[in-house]
Motif scaffolding. Structure first.
Motif, PDB file in Angstrom:
ATOM      1  N   LYS A   1       0.503   2.055   5.675  1.00 10.29           N
ATOM      2  CA  LYS A   1       0.692   2.786   4.415  1.00 10.29           C
ATOM      3  C   LYS A   1       0.299   4.256   4.468  1.00 10.29           C
ATOM      4  O   LYS A   1       0.852   5.073   3.749  1.00 10.29           O
ATOM      5  CB  LYS A   1      -0.140   2.125   3.302  1.00 10.29           C
TER       6      LYS A   1
ATOM      7  N   ILE B   1      -9.590   4.160  -4.647  1.00 12.22           N
ATOM      8  CA  ILE B   1     -10.804   3.520  -4.130  1.00 12.22           C
ATOM      9  C   ILE B   1     -11.937   4.546  -4.178  1.00 12.22           C
ATOM     10  O   ILE B   1     -11.829   5.622  -3.583  1.00 12.22           O
ATOM     11  CB  ILE B   1     -10.556   2.964  -2.712  1.00 12.22           C
TER      12      ILE B   1
ATOM     13  N   LYS C   1      -0.495  -5.075 -13.616  1.00  3.13           N
ATOM     14  CA  LYS C   1      -1.546  -5.632 -12.755  1.00  3.13           C
ATOM     15  C   LYS C   1      -2.511  -6.487 -13.561  1.00  3.13           C
ATOM     16  O   LYS C   1      -3.134  -7.411 -13.026  1.00  3.13           O
ATOM     17  CB  LYS C   1      -2.264  -4.521 -12.001  1.00  3.13           C
TER      18      LYS C   1
ATOM     19  N   MET D   1      -5.028  -9.916   1.581  1.00  2.00           N
ATOM     20  CA  MET D   1      -6.116  -9.478   2.447  1.00  2.00           C
ATOM     21  C   MET D   1      -6.632 -10.738   3.150  1.00  2.00           C
ATOM     22  O   MET D   1      -6.902 -11.750   2.495  1.00  2.00           O
ATOM     23  CB  MET D   1      -7.221  -8.836   1.600  1.00  2.00           C
TER      24      MET D   1
ATOM     25  N   ALA E   1      -9.333 -10.799  -5.879  1.00  2.00           N
ATOM     26  CA  ALA E   1     -10.596 -10.088  -6.134  1.00  2.00           C
ATOM     27  C   ALA E   1     -10.975 -10.208  -7.606  1.00  2.00           C
ATOM     28  O   ALA E   1     -10.104 -10.243  -8.474  1.00  2.00           O
ATOM     29  CB  ALA E   1     -10.414  -8.622  -5.754  1.00  2.00           C
TER      30      ALA E   1
ATOM     31  N   ILE F   1      -3.873  -9.350  -3.083  1.00  2.47           N
ATOM     32  CA  ILE F   1      -4.120  -7.997  -3.600  1.00  2.47           C
ATOM     33  C   ILE F   1      -3.104  -7.693  -4.692  1.00  2.47           C
ATOM     34  O   ILE F   1      -3.424  -7.084  -5.701  1.00  2.47           O
ATOM     35  CB  ILE F   1      -3.981  -6.947  -2.472  1.00  2.47           C
ATOM     36  N   GLU F   2      -1.874  -8.086  -4.467  1.00  2.00           N
ATOM     37  CA  GLU F   2      -0.835  -7.804  -5.457  1.00  2.00           C
ATOM     38  C   GLU F   2       0.383  -8.670  -5.200  1.00  2.00           C
ATOM     39  O   GLU F   2       0.606  -9.159  -4.095  1.00  2.00           O
ATOM     40  CB  GLU F   2      -0.410  -6.340  -5.393  1.00  2.00           C
TER      41      GLU F   2
ATOM     42  N   LYS G   1      -7.466   0.296 -10.604  1.00  3.18           N
ATOM     43  CA  LYS G   1      -6.004   0.141 -10.553  1.00  3.18           C
ATOM     44  C   LYS G   1      -5.378   0.387 -11.904  1.00  3.18           C
ATOM     45  O   LYS G   1      -5.733  -0.266 -12.891  1.00  3.18           O
ATOM     46  CB  LYS G   1      -5.630  -1.289 -10.134  1.00  3.18           C
TER      47      LYS G   1
ATOM     48  N   GLU H   1      -4.998  -6.477   6.145  1.00  7.00           N
ATOM     49  CA  GLU H   1      -3.909  -6.753   5.206  1.00  7.00           C
ATOM     50  C   GLU H   1      -2.667  -7.251   5.911  1.00  7.00           C
ATOM     51  O   GLU H   1      -2.376  -6.849   7.034  1.00  7.00           O
ATOM     52  CB  GLU H   1      -3.515  -5.446   4.497  1.00  7.00           C
TER      53      GLU H   1
ATOM     54  N   GLU I   1     -11.794  -3.376  -9.973  1.00 10.17           N
ATOM     55  CA  GLU I   1     -11.663  -4.530  -9.080  1.00 10.17           C
ATOM     56  C   GLU I   1     -12.658  -4.473  -7.929  1.00 10.17           C
ATOM     57  O   GLU I   1     -12.948  -3.400  -7.402  1.00 10.17           O
ATOM     58  CB  GLU I   1     -10.229  -4.561  -8.541  1.00 10.17           C
ATOM     59  N   GLU I   2     -13.121  -5.634  -7.561  1.00 16.36           N
ATOM     60  CA  GLU I   2     -14.011  -5.788  -6.411  1.00 16.36           C
ATOM     61  C   GLU I   2     -13.254  -5.380  -5.136  1.00 16.36           C
ATOM     62  O   GLU I   2     -12.075  -5.696  -4.991  1.00 16.36           O
ATOM     63  CB  GLU I   2     -14.394  -7.271  -6.368  1.00 16.36           C
TER      64      GLU I   2
ATOM     65  N   LEU J   1     -12.176  -5.703  -1.410  1.00 13.10           N
ATOM     66  CA  LEU J   1     -12.095  -6.773  -0.416  1.00 13.10           C
ATOM     67  C   LEU J   1     -12.093  -6.157   0.973  1.00 13.10           C
ATOM     68  O   LEU J   1     -11.321  -5.236   1.243  1.00 13.10           O
ATOM     69  CB  LEU J   1     -10.806  -7.579  -0.606  1.00 13.10           C
TER      70      LEU J   1
ATOM     71  N   VAL K   1     -12.697  -0.451  -6.621  1.00 16.17           N
ATOM     72  CA  VAL K   1     -11.253  -0.236  -6.685  1.00 16.17           C
ATOM     73  C   VAL K   1     -10.833  -0.106  -8.146  1.00 16.17           C
ATOM     74  O   VAL K   1     -11.150  -0.976  -8.957  1.00 16.17           O
ATOM     75  CB  VAL K   1     -10.499  -1.415  -6.027  1.00 16.17           C
TER      76      VAL K   1
HETATM   77  P1  AMP Z   1      -1.546  -1.866  -4.217  1.00 15.81           P
HETATM   78  O1  AMP Z   1      -0.861  -0.707  -4.894  1.00 15.81           O
HETATM   79  O2  AMP Z   1      -2.062  -2.903  -5.147  1.00 15.81           O
HETATM   80  O3  AMP Z   1      -0.753  -2.364  -3.048  1.00 15.81           O
HETATM   81  O4  AMP Z   1      -2.834  -1.256  -3.512  1.00 15.81           O
HETATM   82  C1  AMP Z   1      -2.701  -0.214  -2.577  1.00 15.81           C
HETATM   83  C2  AMP Z   1      -3.658  -0.439  -1.453  1.00 15.81           C
HETATM   84  O5  AMP Z   1      -5.006  -0.376  -1.943  1.00 15.81           O
HETATM   85  C3  AMP Z   1      -3.567  -1.805  -0.805  1.00 15.81           C
HETATM   86  O6  AMP Z   1      -2.563  -1.874   0.138  1.00 15.81           O
HETATM   87  C4  AMP Z   1      -4.950  -1.939  -0.202  1.00 15.81           C
HETATM   88  O7  AMP Z   1      -5.010  -1.249   1.020  1.00 15.81           O
HETATM   89  C5  AMP Z   1      -5.822  -1.254  -1.199  1.00 15.81           C
HETATM   90  N1  AMP Z   1      -6.419  -2.232  -2.109  1.00 15.81           N
HETATM   91  C6  AMP Z   1      -5.936  -2.686  -3.284  1.00 15.81           C
HETATM   92  N2  AMP Z   1      -6.774  -3.563  -3.850  1.00 15.81           N
HETATM   93  C7  AMP Z   1      -7.816  -3.686  -3.017  1.00 15.81           C
HETATM   94  C8  AMP Z   1      -9.026  -4.454  -3.054  1.00 15.81           C
HETATM   95  N3  AMP Z   1      -9.329  -5.239  -4.074  1.00 15.81           N
HETATM   96  N4  AMP Z   1      -9.870  -4.332  -2.016  1.00 15.81           N
HETATM   97  C9  AMP Z   1      -9.597  -3.496  -0.987  1.00 15.81           C
HETATM   98  N5  AMP Z   1      -8.501  -2.740  -0.905  1.00 15.81           N
HETATM   99  C10 AMP Z   1      -7.620  -2.828  -1.901  1.00 15.81           C
END
Ligand code: AMP
Ligand code: GLY
Length: 430
Positions: free
Chosen positions: A220, A161, A107, A279, A122, A288-289, A149, A198, A191-192, A194, A147
């Motif tokens: 999810k 979160i 990431k 997002m 973000a 986001i990813e 990660k 989604e 991370e900020e 958001l 957030v």
């Molecule tokens: P990811 O494993 O990166 O898919 O993150 C899992 C979930 O976390 C995402 O599907 C979002 O719902 C939430 N998420 C990740 N990053 C953010 C962010 N910067 N702001 C808000 N929600 C986030």
């Protein structure tokens, strides 16, 4: 064409189903596959991580094209393995090499990549044990929620979160000092948060040309109304009503094109899928990813709307000939409901005999196994039930009718897949 598909989930059953429809498909193998893929293809008892065995199966079966379903073998370098072996080099492969796969595998790498190429995302700050004190200080200045990660692959659990500064500081320490996610959390991104809705956009690219597949929304959380812990995904819907043509145009211009240009600029060859988790923040897309594969259970809904020959597109991708290809997409609504083992995503028991009744929707297998003549449960997510219909309401009705005809002790499913979108559909699409 002789095709080998790697993986064993619902995503792979859906890909196998779609690939098998192609006139170009002579023989299809799946390694290791599941009882669903066994009805369409020859399953091979090979672990995806065993590249030598995968290579041997390719030589033995005169495979022309390998399609890699999950991220694991990509991040571990299956493409690099094939490219370095003179007896395998000629085989087309859908999926990036190790460096490209770092878009999902790290990431920190993907965040810096987005920042270098102006892809909206973000704000983030990366922390390791060496700058933990600075990280803790930075946390105190962040707006809530925050957030955190884990940098590496953590089976979908590496994002936390936090709603208080104290919780964020404790979590950061747990990830770095106590190695909560092992090596995956040796680096952590702060991370900020958001605020928005989604959705996921899927691109198939050969690094130059690309086609944009149908977008999808994933559900999810385990519980109705998006409650409880995160899972691999409990359902999916495509199209997504708030992904208007204007929004998708922004995604193409601000995200897809700069991402592909960035890969080219950095000399990272890329032939495979890019799954962009987005997002929608007040009409603006933020990434986001990135994932370097298709989603599960998004694939089940996405491929159900593709009218083009998917194998033709996959083969063009692997051979660097996507530039002049287009993709035809059905305007119909696809909806997938995942049927899971009771207790998932926590502890659950396996081996329950499944009573499979009939229904109007398509049944994609995931965690199933044959025990003699019987079909038994063998995983957390057991089936994805996919319906395609002229309206979202009808697709919902068909998927739930079919799910209702399948039973085993402890079966669990969300009752609300697609419900949040029903009121939007008439406004936007029809
Ligand atoms: P990811 O494993 O990166 O898919 O993150 C899992 C979930 O976390 C995402 O599907 C979002 O719902 C939430 N998420 C990740 N990053 C953010 C962010 N910067 N702001 C808000 N929600 C986030
Ligand atoms: N359903 C989410 C994923 O495949 O990553």
């Amino acid at each position: 064409m002789n095709v080998l598909l790697i993986g064993s989930g619902g995503r792979e059953h859906a890909l196998a189903w779609k690939i098998k429809q192609s006139k170009q498909c002579d023989h299809l193998w799946v390694a290791p596959g599941n009882p669903g893929t066994a009805t369409l293809a020859h399953n091979l008892p090979i672990a995806p991580a065993d590249f030598a065995a995968v290579g041997q199966a390719c030589r033995a079966n005169k495979i022309d094209l390998v399609v890699v379903g999950p991220e694991g073998p990509l991040v571990q370098g299956i493409r690099d393995y094939f490219e370095s072996d003179p007896t395998l080099q000629h085989i087309g492969l859908v999926g990036p090499g190790k460096v490209g796969a770092a878009l999902e595998g790290s990431k920190d790498f993907s965040k810096q990549f987005m920042q270098r190429h102006g892809v909206p995302t973000a704000k983030a700050f990366t922390v390791t044990l060496t700058n933990l004190a600075e990280g803790l200080h930075y946390l105190a200045t962040c707006a809530l929620p925050i957030v955190l990660k884990a940098d590496g692959l953590a089976a979908g659990k590496g994002v936390v979160i936090c709603t208080t500064h104290a919780a964020a500081q404790a979590e950061l320490r747990a990830m770095l000092e106590q190695k909560k996610f092992g090596e995956a959390s040796a680096k952590v991104l702060i991370e900020e948060f958001l605020r928005g809705i989604e959705l996921s956009v899927f691109v198939l690219t050969d690094g130059d040309g690309y086609v944009v597949l149908p977008e999808a929304k994933d559900y999810k959380r385990i519980g109705d109304g998006d409650t409880g812990p995160n899972t691999g995904g409990m359902g999916s819907v495509s199209p997504v009503p708030f992904a208007t043509p204007a929004f998708l145009q922004k995604v193409e211009e601000r995200v897809i094109k700069p991402t592909l240009a960035g890969l080219q600029k950095e000399g990272i060859p890329y032939r495979g899928f890019i799954f962009i988790g987005l997002m929608n923040v007040e009409g603006e897309p933020y990434v986001i990813e990135y994932n370097v594969r298709m989603g599960d259970p998004e694939t089940q809904s996405v491929v159900s709307r593709i009218e083009s020959d998917l194998l033709d597109l996959l083969s063009a991708c692997a051979r660097g000939q996507l530039k002049n290809k287009t993709i035809a997409i059905s305007p119909a609504h696809a909806l997938t409901v995942v049927m899971a083992s009771g207790g998932y995503p926590g502890d659950f028991t396996k081996g329950h005999v499944i009573d499979v009744g009939r229904g109007p929707a398509h049944v994609f297998h995931a965690g199933t196994r044959k025990a003699g003549d019987q079909l038994v449960t063998d995983g957390g997510r057991v089936f994805g039930i996919t319906a395609v219909a002229g309206s979202l309401a009808e697709a919902r009705a068909q998927a739930y009718t079919t799910a209702g005809a399948i039973a085993w002790p402890g079966k669990y499913l969300r009752a609300d897949i697609g419900m949040d979108l029903l009121h939007l559909v008439d406004d936007v699409r029809s």
